[in-house]
Enzyme design. Sequence first.
Site, short mmCIF file in Angstrom:
data_model
loop_
_atom_site.label_atom_id
_atom_site.label_comp_id
_atom_site.label_asym_id
_atom_site.label_seq_id
_atom_site.Cartn_x
_atom_site.Cartn_y
_atom_site.Cartn_z
N HIS A 1 15.31 7.96 -2.70
CA HIS A 1 14.06 8.24 -3.42
C HIS A 1 14.29 8.44 -4.92
O HIS A 1 13.51 7.96 -5.75
CB HIS A 1 13.38 9.47 -2.81
CG HIS A 1 11.92 9.55 -3.08
ND1 HIS A 1 11.01 9.99 -2.15
CD2 HIS A 1 11.18 9.26 -4.18
CE1 HIS A 1 9.79 9.95 -2.68
NE2 HIS A 1 9.88 9.51 -3.90
N LYS B 1 11.81 6.52 2.42
CA LYS B 1 12.81 6.97 1.44
C LYS B 1 13.52 8.26 1.84
O LYS B 1 12.89 9.17 2.39
CB LYS B 1 12.13 7.21 0.08
CG LYS B 1 11.20 6.11 -0.36
CD LYS B 1 10.67 6.33 -1.78
CE LYS B 1 9.47 5.47 -2.06
NZ LYS B 1 8.20 6.02 -1.57
N GLN C 1 12.56 0.51 -6.57
CA GLN C 1 11.16 0.94 -6.76
C GLN C 1 11.09 1.82 -8.00
O GLN C 1 11.73 2.87 -8.07
CB GLN C 1 10.69 1.73 -5.53
CG GLN C 1 9.22 2.08 -5.64
CD GLN C 1 8.70 2.84 -4.42
OE1 GLN C 1 8.10 3.90 -4.56
NE2 GLN C 1 8.94 2.31 -3.24
N TYR D 1 6.68 12.75 1.28
CA TYR D 1 5.21 12.77 1.31
C TYR D 1 4.68 13.60 2.49
O TYR D 1 3.49 13.88 2.56
CB TYR D 1 4.63 11.34 1.37
CG TYR D 1 5.06 10.43 0.24
CD1 TYR D 1 5.62 10.94 -0.93
CD2 TYR D 1 4.92 9.06 0.34
CE1 TYR D 1 6.04 10.10 -1.96
CE2 TYR D 1 5.32 8.20 -0.69
CZ TYR D 1 5.89 8.74 -1.83
OH TYR D 1 6.30 7.90 -2.84
N GLU E 1 -10.69 -4.00 -2.61
CA GLU E 1 -10.60 -4.66 -3.93
C GLU E 1 -9.14 -4.95 -4.30
O GLU E 1 -8.82 -6.02 -4.81
CB GLU E 1 -11.23 -3.72 -4.97
CG GLU E 1 -11.16 -4.21 -6.39
CD GLU E 1 -11.81 -3.19 -7.35
OE1 GLU E 1 -12.88 -2.61 -7.01
OE2 GLU E 1 -11.25 -2.97 -8.43
N ASN E 2 -8.25 -4.00 -3.99
CA ASN E 2 -6.86 -4.14 -4.40
C ASN E 2 -6.12 -5.22 -3.60
O ASN E 2 -5.08 -5.70 -4.04
CB ASN E 2 -6.12 -2.80 -4.27
CG ASN E 2 -6.66 -1.77 -5.25
OD1 ASN E 2 -7.38 -2.12 -6.18
ND2 ASN E 2 -6.35 -0.51 -5.02
N PHE F 1 0.85 -1.19 0.00
CA PHE F 1 0.00 0.00 0.00
C PHE F 1 0.89 1.25 0.00
O PHE F 1 1.75 1.41 0.87
CB PHE F 1 -0.90 -0.02 1.24
CG PHE F 1 -1.95 1.07 1.22
CD1 PHE F 1 -3.07 0.94 0.41
CD2 PHE F 1 -1.79 2.23 1.98
CE1 PHE F 1 -4.04 1.95 0.36
CE2 PHE F 1 -2.75 3.24 1.94
CZ PHE F 1 -3.88 3.09 1.13
N ASP G 1 4.41 1.70 1.98
CA ASP G 1 5.46 2.47 1.34
C ASP G 1 5.31 3.95 1.70
O ASP G 1 4.27 4.55 1.46
CB ASP G 1 5.38 2.31 -0.19
CG ASP G 1 6.48 3.09 -0.88
OD1 ASP G 1 7.64 2.68 -0.76
OD2 ASP G 1 6.19 4.13 -1.51
N1 LIG Z 1 9.30 6.28 -5.98
C1 LIG Z 1 8.56 7.20 -6.53
O1 LIG Z 1 9.04 8.18 -7.08
C2 LIG Z 1 7.08 7.05 -6.48
C3 LIG Z 1 6.28 7.82 -7.34
C4 LIG Z 1 4.93 7.64 -7.28
C5 LIG Z 1 4.36 6.74 -6.40
N2 LIG Z 1 5.16 6.04 -5.54
C6 LIG Z 1 4.59 5.11 -4.55
O2 LIG Z 1 3.70 4.21 -5.19
C7 LIG Z 1 2.40 4.31 -4.59
C8 LIG Z 1 1.35 3.96 -5.59
O3 LIG Z 1 1.40 4.86 -6.70
P1 LIG Z 1 0.10 5.39 -7.39
O4 LIG Z 1 -0.70 6.21 -6.45
O5 LIG Z 1 0.48 5.99 -8.66
O6 LIG Z 1 -0.69 4.01 -7.64
P2 LIG Z 1 -1.91 3.61 -8.54
O7 LIG Z 1 -2.64 2.61 -7.69
O8 LIG Z 1 -1.46 3.24 -9.90
O9 LIG Z 1 -2.80 4.90 -8.73
C9 LIG Z 1 -3.66 5.40 -7.78
C10 LIG Z 1 -4.92 5.89 -8.50
O10 LIG Z 1 -5.68 4.75 -8.89
C11 LIG Z 1 -7.00 4.84 -8.34
N3 LIG Z 1 -7.38 3.49 -7.90
C12 LIG Z 1 -6.86 2.77 -6.88
N4 LIG Z 1 -7.46 1.59 -6.77
C13 LIG Z 1 -8.40 1.54 -7.75
C14 LIG Z 1 -9.34 0.57 -8.15
N5 LIG Z 1 -9.43 -0.60 -7.52
N6 LIG Z 1 -10.15 0.85 -9.20
C15 LIG Z 1 -10.05 2.03 -9.85
N7 LIG Z 1 -9.19 3.00 -9.51
C16 LIG Z 1 -8.34 2.76 -8.47
C17 LIG Z 1 -6.90 5.80 -7.18
O11 LIG Z 1 -8.09 6.53 -7.03
P3 LIG Z 1 -9.03 6.41 -5.70
O12 LIG Z 1 -8.27 7.04 -4.58
O13 LIG Z 1 -10.22 7.17 -6.15
O14 LIG Z 1 -9.30 4.96 -5.47
C18 LIG Z 1 -5.79 6.73 -7.62
O15 LIG Z 1 -6.29 7.76 -8.45
C19 LIG Z 1 2.37 5.71 -4.01
O16 LIG Z 1 1.44 5.89 -2.98
C20 LIG Z 1 3.78 5.82 -3.47
O17 LIG Z 1 3.89 5.12 -2.25
C21 LIG Z 1 6.50 6.17 -5.59
#
Ligand SMILES: NC(=O)c1ccc[n+]([C@@H]2O[C@H](COP(=O)([O-])OP(=O)(O)OC[C@H]3O[C@@H](n4cnc5c(N)ncnc54)[C@H](OP(=O)(O)O)[C@@H]3O)[C@@H](O)[C@H]2O)c1
Length: 313
Positions: free
Chosen positions: A119, A86, A191, A57, A272-273, A26, A52
Amino acid sequence: MTTRDALRHTRIPLAHGTGAIPAVGFGTLIPDPLATKQATMTALEVGFRHFDCAERYRNEEAVGDAMQASIKAGTVRREDLFVTTKLWNTNHRPERVKPAFEASRRRLQIDDIDCYLIHTPFAFQPGEEQDPRDEHGQVIYDSGVTLAETWQALERLVDEGQCKAIGLSDITLEKLREIVAVARIKPAAVQVESHPYLPEWELLEFCREQGIVLLAFAALGHGLDPKVLDDPVITSIARRVHKTPAQVALSWAVQRGTAFLTTSTKPRNIRENFDISTLPDDAMQEIRDSITTSVRFNTVVKTGVPGFIPRVR
Ligand SMILES: NC(=O)c1ccc[n+]([C@@H]2O[C@H](COP(=O)([O-])OP(=O)(O)OC[C@H]3O[C@@H](n4cnc5c(N)ncnc54)[C@H](OP(=O)(O)O)[C@@H]3O)[C@@H](O)[C@H]2O)c1
């Protein structure tokens, strides 16, 4: 009697550290601290054990509060949790690494960090301003430190015992090779952005050879266009296996050998996830062979500056 699918409980062995990382993770990139705490509580409740985080953040305290509340309530034990955080770009200078690590540990309210990542490979001007810019609005980088020097500072954290495993984030294969070549302690995890539109097969192959876990962020494509979850290959498989498109994309991530991070503030999506099940082999092959769309949604890998850039149509 039905056999409960064990995919959601997959743990991938780590080259060093606390043994294994839960493949289902998560992500806590959630702007509002209260929403972060609520989403983390829900994620803990539905079964997520891998969280994570990042100093960038600015919400580690809220994640810590949620974890502590669950530990105190007896619904989860610290040893069942896997916490990643990170080091931000402004703290790459070796003398800044330990204070930054200690500050994260304090905010997260835990004694040990299971995995500490750099990071991004980009060093920014050291200081309290996380996003240092010059008068033209350009990022101020720091040429006074190399990634290898920062890596050595992370290795020392492992030596000291409170940091179990270390790794890199937003790294290219080329840069990863450089660090692997000089590291005394090899990265346990990297990552990077990865989803069906950015499978990063070559990087994954290198990680497999080296025993490095590939931790996929934006596993659902961050909800941006073109939407992974609307892809016809994904939606047709979802219909066939009676799962949602999100569950198909996440199962695919685990079955091809990566860990993933997904984020939501909606309890229904969080549940769901976590509720993923094993896809048949032909579905895995179809995703590999039939999806030709290729998109990188996050430009951080080029500059160190975080940002999901919506594509202009
Ligand atoms: N290392 C890095 O530079 C970096 C960069 C980005 C992210 N990250 C890490 O990776 C994590 C995940 O990244 P991410 O937020 O881009 O992940 P993601 O899960 O691809 O995208 C999240 C988006 O998907 C939607 N979503 C989630 N579950 C859903 C489902 N079951 N059905 C439909 N839509 C869904 C969410 O909206 P809702 O809230 O409306 O559900 C949100 O808009 C971050 O929180 C962070 O910890 C790291």
